[in-house]
Write a protein that holds these residues in place. Structure first.
Motif, PDB file in Angstrom:
ATOM      1  N   ASP A 158      31.208  47.942  18.674  1.00  7.88           N
ATOM      2  CA  ASP A 158      32.199  48.109  17.615  1.00  7.88           C
ATOM      3  C   ASP A 158      33.389  47.173  17.777  1.00  7.88           C
ATOM      4  OD1 ASP A 158      33.415  49.211  19.837  1.00  7.88           O
ATOM      5  OD2 ASP A 158      33.689  51.204  18.980  1.00  7.88           O
ATOM      6  N   GLY A 159      33.362  46.348  18.817  1.00  7.80           N
ATOM      7  CA  GLY A 159      34.456  45.413  19.044  1.00  7.80           C
ATOM      8  C   GLY A 159      35.679  46.028  19.692  1.00  7.80           C
ATOM      9  N   LYS A 160      35.633  47.345  19.927  1.00  7.64           N
ATOM     10  CA  LYS A 160      36.780  48.033  20.533  1.00  7.64           C
ATOM     11  C   LYS A 160      36.402  48.761  21.821  1.00  7.64           C
ATOM     12  CE  LYS A 160      40.337  48.758  18.619  1.00  7.64           C
ATOM     13  NZ  LYS A 160      41.674  48.107  18.690  1.00  7.64           N
ATOM     14  N   THR A 161      35.125  48.640  22.210  1.00  4.92           N
ATOM     15  CA  THR A 161      34.645  49.359  23.383  1.00  4.92           C
ATOM     16  C   THR A 161      34.114  48.369  24.418  1.00  4.92           C
ATOM     17  OG1 THR A 161      34.023  51.230  21.991  1.00  4.92           O
ATOM     18  CG2 THR A 161      33.114  51.176  24.219  1.00  4.92           C
ATOM     19  N   LEU A 162      34.649  48.440  25.621  1.00  2.00           N
ATOM     20  CA  LEU A 162      34.238  47.566  26.712  1.00  2.00           C
ATOM     21  C   LEU A 162      33.069  48.186  27.470  1.00  2.00           C
ATOM     22  CD1 LEU A 162      37.866  46.791  27.886  1.00  2.00           C
ATOM     23  CD2 LEU A 162      36.275  45.091  26.944  1.00  2.00           C
ATOM     24  N   PRO A 163      32.249  47.371  28.109  1.00  2.00           N
ATOM     25  CA  PRO A 163      31.122  47.921  28.871  1.00  2.00           C
ATOM     26  C   PRO A 163      31.599  48.776  30.038  1.00  2.00           C
ATOM     27  CG  PRO A 163      31.421  45.595  29.359  1.00  2.00           C
ATOM     28  CD  PRO A 163      32.322  45.902  28.203  1.00  2.00           C
ATOM     29  N   GLY A 164      30.751  49.715  30.431  1.00  2.00           N
ATOM     30  CA  GLY A 164      31.098  50.602  31.528  1.00  2.00           C
ATOM     31  C   GLY A 164      31.272  49.868  32.841  1.00  2.00           C
ATOM     32  N   VAL A 165      32.042  50.484  33.733  1.00  4.77           N
ATOM     33  CA  VAL A 165      32.355  49.886  35.034  1.00  4.77           C
ATOM     34  C   VAL A 165      31.877  50.790  36.159  1.00  4.77           C
ATOM     35  CG1 VAL A 165      34.216  49.195  36.606  1.00  4.77           C
ATOM     36  CG2 VAL A 165      34.345  48.614  34.178  1.00  4.77           C
ATOM     37  N   LEU A 166      31.214  50.189  37.133  1.00  7.29           N
ATOM     38  CA  LEU A 166      30.884  50.859  38.388  1.00  7.29           C
ATOM     39  C   LEU A 166      31.992  50.537  39.388  1.00  7.29           C
ATOM     40  CD1 LEU A 166      29.010  52.391  40.338  1.00  7.29           C
ATOM     41  CD2 LEU A 166      27.901  50.188  40.827  1.00  7.29           C
ATOM     42  N   ASP A 167      32.798  51.519  39.705  1.00  7.52           N
ATOM     43  CA  ASP A 167      33.859  51.368  40.704  1.00  7.52           C
ATOM     44  C   ASP A 167      33.248  51.689  42.064  1.00  7.52           C
ATOM     45  OD1 ASP A 167      36.049  51.555  42.364  1.00  7.52           O
ATOM     46  OD2 ASP A 167      37.114  53.057  41.179  1.00  7.52           O
ATOM     47  N   ILE A 168      32.973  50.640  42.844  1.00  4.01           N
ATOM     48  CA  ILE A 168      32.331  50.809  44.142  1.00  4.01           C
ATOM     49  C   ILE A 168      33.248  50.218  45.209  1.00  4.01           C
ATOM     50  CG2 ILE A 168      30.910  48.719  43.775  1.00  4.01           C
ATOM     51  CD1 ILE A 168      29.597  51.859  45.540  1.00  4.01           C
ATOM     52  N   GLU A 169      33.810  51.075  46.031  1.00  6.36           N
ATOM     53  CA  GLU A 169      34.832  50.663  46.999  1.00  6.36           C
ATOM     54  C   GLU A 169      34.861  51.654  48.151  1.00  6.36           C
ATOM     55  OE1 GLU A 169      38.945  51.655  45.800  1.00  6.36           O
ATOM     56  OE2 GLU A 169      38.124  51.947  43.781  1.00  6.36           O
ATOM     57  N   TRP A 170      35.947  51.639  48.923  1.00 10.70           N
ATOM     58  CA  TRP A 170      36.066  52.480  50.103  1.00 10.70           C
ATOM     59  C   TRP A 170      35.926  53.962  49.762  1.00 10.70           C
ATOM     60  CZ3 TRP A 170      39.361  48.328  49.180  1.00 10.70           C
ATOM     61  CH2 TRP A 170      39.231  47.253  50.082  1.00 10.70           C
ATOM     62  N   ASN A 171      35.232  54.653  50.628  1.00  9.30           N
ATOM     63  CA  ASN A 171      35.044  56.093  50.490  1.00  9.30           C
ATOM     64  C   ASN A 171      36.329  56.817  50.882  1.00  9.30           C
ATOM     65  OD1 ASN A 171      34.196  58.741  50.544  1.00  9.30           O
ATOM     66  ND2 ASN A 171      32.762  58.472  52.234  1.00  9.30           N
ATOM     67  N   PRO A 172      36.980  57.504  49.966  1.00  6.77           N
ATOM     68  CA  PRO A 172      38.225  58.194  50.322  1.00  6.77           C
ATOM     69  C   PRO A 172      38.007  59.515  51.032  1.00  6.77           C
ATOM     70  CG  PRO A 172      37.734  58.552  48.021  1.00  6.77           C
ATOM     71  CD  PRO A 172      36.670  57.619  48.530  1.00  6.77           C
ATOM     72  N   TYR A 173      36.749  59.926  51.195  1.00  5.06           N
ATOM     73  CA  TYR A 173      36.442  61.220  51.791  1.00  5.06           C
ATOM     74  C   TYR A 173      35.742  61.112  53.148  1.00  5.06           C
ATOM     75  CZ  TYR A 173      36.918  62.089  46.780  1.00  5.06           C
ATOM     76  OH  TYR A 173      37.364  62.100  45.483  1.00  5.06           O
TER      77      TYR A 173
END
Length: 279
Positions: A158-173
């Motif tokens: 639709d020109g207003k929606t960006l593709p999804g993001v995989l946030d893969i980084e340090w484990n905070p737990y």
């Protein structure tokens, strides 16, 4: 209650010290609640993670920001539940053109502020998208991609929606690499990305930091040909990128920006941002 009265009745009118002693004795008979361990990285409970949660602790902040020459790059923000209801009109007036909202984490958490944050950015005129905070130690990559898509992580042309993001980084737990080997981490990421692409037709963006990527994937280069890179580095430039990527698409450059902390730049002019949204 009879036991409590038997302890406190004889000491009425006596000193506070006697009362304190009686209550101390009472405490010995009551079950205790063990203290919860303090996880590393800053998130106290599952669901509390957010994009860039480990950047300051592991990579620091140089204190410098992008030079004036980058002002033509569209400004963006990323938000999660700890920002509560976001003041989108103020961000829009300040020149913020795009935004990402945390939708999910693992297969156990959805952002309770997602509707206000995701729709709020859209209503003021921003191009917006959603991201998933990965926890590879709790469920498989494909399973987490399905969960993300079921709770706001989809994409439409639709020109207003960006593709999804995989946030893969340090484990905070817990352990930074979620207890996975380098090859195991690469396989997990591949499963997530393949499922997202199969169901949406878009390649998901990978958000990460170069140091984490090197430590936990062995600086794997195999996703660079298909998946856009969102690099995290709090400095005046994005620095060295993970292997395979010749350039970044987005850059999280600070956690101390205006209105909301995390601010970003899109690596291109506004027309390129719109093209990126449409695929």
């Amino acid at each position: 209650m009879d036991f409590v009265r038997s302890l406190t009745a004889p000491i009425r009118g006596r000193s506070r010290l006697c009362l304190t002693g009686a209550l101390t004795v009472l405490a010995l008979f009551l079950p205790s609640t063990p203290a919860m361990p303090e996880p590393s990285g800053g998130a106290r409970v599952r669901g509390g993670a957010y994009m860039g949660i480990g950047v300051l602790a592991h990579d620091g902040d140089t204190g410098s920001r992008p030079p004036a020459g980058r002002a033509s790059q569209p400004e963006g923000v990323d938000v999660a539940s700890h920002q509560l209801n976001v003041d989108w009109p103020t961000l829009w007036k300040d020149g913020t053109q795009w935004a990402y909202t945390k939708a999910t984490e693992g297969t156990y958490y959805t952002n309770p502020y997602f509707t206000q944050q995701y729709n709020g950015a859209y209503k003021v005129g921003m191009i917006r998208g959603a991201y998933h905070f990965a926890t590879p130690d709790t469920a498989g990559g494909a399973t987490q991609a399905d969960y993300f898509l079921a709770h706001g992580g989809g994409w439409s042309k639709d020109g207003k929606t960006l593709p999804g993001v995989l946030d893969i980084e340090w484990n905070p737990y817990g352990a930074a690499c979620y207890g996975k080997s380098k090859s195991g981490m690469v396989a997990w990421i591949r499963d997530f990305l393949n499922r997202y692409k199969a169901r949406t037709g878009r390649d998901a963006v990978i958000y990460t930091a170069t140091s984490w990527w090197s430590d936990c994937t062995g600086n794997y280069s195999g996703f660079a040909a298909t998946n856009p890179l969102w690099i995290a580095r709090y400095a005046s430039d994005p620095g060295t990128l993970p292997a395979g990527w010749a350039y970044h698409t987005m850059w999280q450059y600070t956690s101390t920006g205006k209105t909301v902390g995390d601010h970003d730049r899109f690596n291109g002019a506004t027309d390129r941002l719109k093209t990126f949204a449409t695929g």
